[in-house]
Motif scaffolding. Sequence first.
Motif, PDB file in Angstrom:
ATOM      1  N   UNK A  63       0.823  -1.213   0.000  1.00 12.85           N
ATOM      2  CA  UNK A  63       0.000   0.000   0.000  1.00 12.85           C
ATOM      3  C   UNK A  63       0.856   1.261   0.000  1.00 12.85           C
ATOM      4  N   UNK A  64       1.971   1.230   0.705  1.00 10.75           N
ATOM      5  CA  UNK A  64       2.847   2.399   0.735  1.00 10.75           C
ATOM      6  C   UNK A  64       3.478   2.642  -0.629  1.00 10.75           C
ATOM      7  N   UNK A  65       3.845   1.578  -1.308  1.00 12.09           N
ATOM      8  CA  UNK A  65       4.459   1.720  -2.630  1.00 12.09           C
ATOM      9  C   UNK A  65       3.461   2.272  -3.644  1.00 12.09           C
ATOM     10  N   UNK A  66       2.219   1.837  -3.556  1.00 16.85           N
ATOM     11  CA  UNK A  66       1.195   2.313  -4.487  1.00 16.85           C
ATOM     12  C   UNK A  66       0.695   3.703  -4.118  1.00 16.85           C
TER      13      UNK A  66
END
Length: 117
Positions: A6-9
Amino acid sequence: RYVLKYREKGAVTEFVPNFSSSQIFSRCEEEMLAKYLLNAAQMNYGFTSKETRKFAYLYAVENNKKVPENWIKKESATYEWLRGFMNRNNTLSLRTPEPTSLSRGTAFNKHTVGEFF
């Protein structure tokens, strides 16, 4: 792993509570209960918190609501329900009701009301 994904997206995860699934009364029924408590207080018959919880249990039973097991065992609503009810109805405040004085109660009769009006 999911947090990194989620952090990467860049997606924002937000958790929203769903209190309506565990509520005993509908919004309309809670408003009716709050109005009843206000009317009782205006007629010099205020409810204590214990009496309010007992009254809520009886109201739920009479309306054939599904109540939790601990309500049935104690024959009253829980303190947590009362706290949530008070948070949802800001117009109410529960405290120990003051008794009506004897002179005030006896002075309210047909003769004195007739003199006033």
